[in-house]
Structure formats: structure tokens, C-alpha cells
Design a protein around this motif. Structure first.
Motif, short mmCIF file in Angstrom:
data_model
loop_
_atom_site.label_atom_id
_atom_site.label_comp_id
_atom_site.label_asym_id
_atom_site.label_seq_id
_atom_site.Cartn_x
_atom_site.Cartn_y
_atom_site.Cartn_z
N ARG A 111 0.85 -1.20 -0.08
CA ARG A 111 -0.09 -0.07 -0.11
C ARG A 111 0.81 1.17 -0.07
O ARG A 111 1.90 1.21 0.50
N LEU A 112 0.42 2.15 -0.71
CA LEU A 112 1.14 3.53 -0.90
C LEU A 112 0.70 4.35 0.76
O LEU A 112 -0.27 4.55 0.97
N ILE A 113 1.85 4.61 1.09
CA ILE A 113 2.00 5.54 2.33
C ILE A 113 2.05 6.78 2.08
O ILE A 113 3.13 7.25 1.47
N TYR A 145 -17.83 9.08 0.13
CA TYR A 145 -17.42 8.57 1.44
C TYR A 145 -16.17 7.86 1.57
O TYR A 145 -16.08 6.81 0.96
N SER A 146 -15.41 8.19 2.18
CA SER A 146 -14.27 7.19 2.86
C SER A 146 -13.85 7.53 4.43
O SER A 146 -14.42 8.52 4.78
N TYR A 147 -13.36 6.60 5.01
CA TYR A 147 -13.17 6.68 6.47
C TYR A 147 -11.52 6.14 6.69
O TYR A 147 -10.93 5.48 5.91
N GLU A 183 -5.29 3.57 7.53
CA GLU A 183 -5.66 3.14 5.88
C GLU A 183 -6.84 4.35 5.88
O GLU A 183 -7.97 4.13 6.48
N ILE A 184 -6.92 4.75 4.49
CA ILE A 184 -8.17 5.39 3.96
C ILE A 184 -8.94 4.15 3.20
O ILE A 184 -8.49 3.42 2.23
N LYS A 185 -10.22 4.07 3.74
CA LYS A 185 -11.12 2.88 3.10
C LYS A 185 -12.38 3.50 2.78
O LYS A 185 -12.76 4.35 3.17
N GLN A 186 -12.95 2.60 2.16
CA GLN A 186 -14.47 2.90 1.51
C GLN A 186 -15.45 2.29 2.55
O GLN A 186 -16.63 2.67 2.65
N VAL A 231 -1.53 12.77 7.17
CA VAL A 231 -0.43 12.22 6.34
C VAL A 231 0.38 11.04 7.03
O VAL A 231 0.65 11.29 8.47
N GLY A 232 0.75 10.13 6.45
CA GLY A 232 1.00 8.77 6.87
C GLY A 232 0.28 7.63 6.95
O GLY A 232 0.56 6.43 7.21
N VAL A 233 -0.98 8.04 6.61
CA VAL A 233 -2.04 6.66 6.40
C VAL A 233 -1.89 6.24 4.91
O VAL A 233 -1.12 6.84 3.99
#
Length: 197
Positions: free
Chosen positions: A2-4, A19-21, A26-29, A175-177
Motif C-alpha cells: 500500500r502507498l503510504i 465517502y471514505s473513512y 488506512e483510507i478505506k471505503q 499524512v502517513g495513512v
């Protein structure tokens, strides 16, 4: 892999879903108890034919849009100084690129703001791959996604042009997720390249 994210701009590209969380770094749907990001997108798609038939971005807007949407985009152009740059024109016509310009309203942890992003997309056969990749690197994108499957490839480059200051500050805390899944990640001249197979 995954891209950090290391910069605020990397949190925004590829453009987020509605919408994302942010869950477990991590940024997830999928919904979770983490912070929510809401995206309200507005965009215009520009083809090589549009560029050939119009002399300016304002004339492209007049040809493609009507009514309230045209007024909204005229306001964006004035407010954010959006234009089709000479580099855009060259790459659109020479490489047959489709350009999408997004003006997105974002709400992050209760902080509202706007972003402007240009997305350049080209599809071709692998015999032209290196040439097309070099052309997209020349626009100095924030992120370049390479999707290569024999005998075709698709390249998508993203440039983040503007982020409102309050939104930038709030995004800075995130930043960092991690963002997207890549098979391989390269960093060349401050361009993140995500390879997907």
C-alpha cells in the motif's frame, strides 16, 4: 503493497469516493469508527477534439456546459485561475490524452474546503509505453498510476493544483495513512509511480 502518504497531495489522488473513512492507518471505503471524509465532486472532461475545436478553456466550457453548471465553472476559473496550459495542450494533442479537471468540495473531520485536480489519462499499446510514460512524467504529477497488461497499458497522472488552506492544515494531520494498493512503488524526481498489474 500500500502507498503510504508523505504529502498532503497524496491523500487526494486518485480522487476519493463520495465517502471514505480512516481506519487503522488506512483510507478505506467501508464505514468504521474512524474519521470520515466526504467528497462532493464537480468535473469536466476535455478530449483532443475539444482542444482542436476551441481556442481557450473558456470556449471549451461554453461549448460543453449550459446554465448553472456553466456559471459554476466560470466561477471556478476566476477563483482558482484554472486554465489549459500550453503543456496540457501539447500532451493532449500529441499523446491523445483525456484530461479531466476536478473541483472537489471536501469535508474532513468537520473542516470544509476545496481542491483542484487535473487527471491525465492515456491508453495505448505496449510498443509506445516508454514514450507515453516519459511524456506524463514531464508534467510533474503528484501520482502516476501505471496499469500494464499485454498488449495494452493505461497511464493515469494526477496533478493537485490547489487546496484551500484550512483543508490543507486538517489533511496535514492525516499524512502517513496508506492510500491505494500497488504491486510496485517507485519515487522518481518527487513523482510517486504506482504500478498495478
Amino acid at each position: 503493497m500500500r502507498l503510504i502518504t508523505k504529502r498532503v497531495e497524496e491523500l487526494l489522488v486518485p480522487p476519493l469516493p463520495e465517502y471514505s473513512y480512516i481506519c487503522d492507518g488506512e483510507i478505506k471505503q467501508s464505514e468504521c469508527k474512524g474519521s470520515m471524509i466526504f467528497r462532493d465532486p464537480d468535473y469536466i472532461l476535455i478530449t483532443p477534439q475539444d482542444v482542436l475545436e476551441s481556442f481557450s478553456f473558456s470556449s471549451i466550457l461554453s461549448r460543453k456546459l449550459r446554465g448553472r453548471k456553466l456559471k459554476r465553472w466560470e466561477n471556478y476559473v476566476s477563483k482558482y485561475q484554472i486554465e489549459i496550459e500550453n503543456l496540457d495542450t501539447r500532451i493532449i494533442l500529441r499523446e491523445n490524452v483525456i484530461l479531466t479537471i476536478y473541483v472537489d468540495g471536501l469535508s474532513v473531520c468537520g473542516v470544509d474546503g476545496e481542491t483542484v485536480i487535473k487527471e491525465y489519462r492515456v491508453v495505448g499499446t505496449n510498443k509506445n509505453f516508454d514514450e507515453e510514460l516519459d511524456s506524463l512524467k514531464n508534467i510533474k504529477p503528484t501520482l502516476l498510476v501505471v496499469n500494464q497488461r499485454d498488449p495494452w497499458f493505461m497511464l493515469t497522472a494526477y496533478r493537485v493544483l490547489y487546496i484551500t488552506s484550512e483543508l490543507r492544515k486538517e489533511l496535514g494531520r492525516l499524512v502517513g495513512v496508506s492510500r491505494i494498493e500497488c504491486d510496485k512503488i517507485k519515487n522518481e524526481d518527487n513523482i510517486i509511480i504506482c504500478y498495478i498489474r
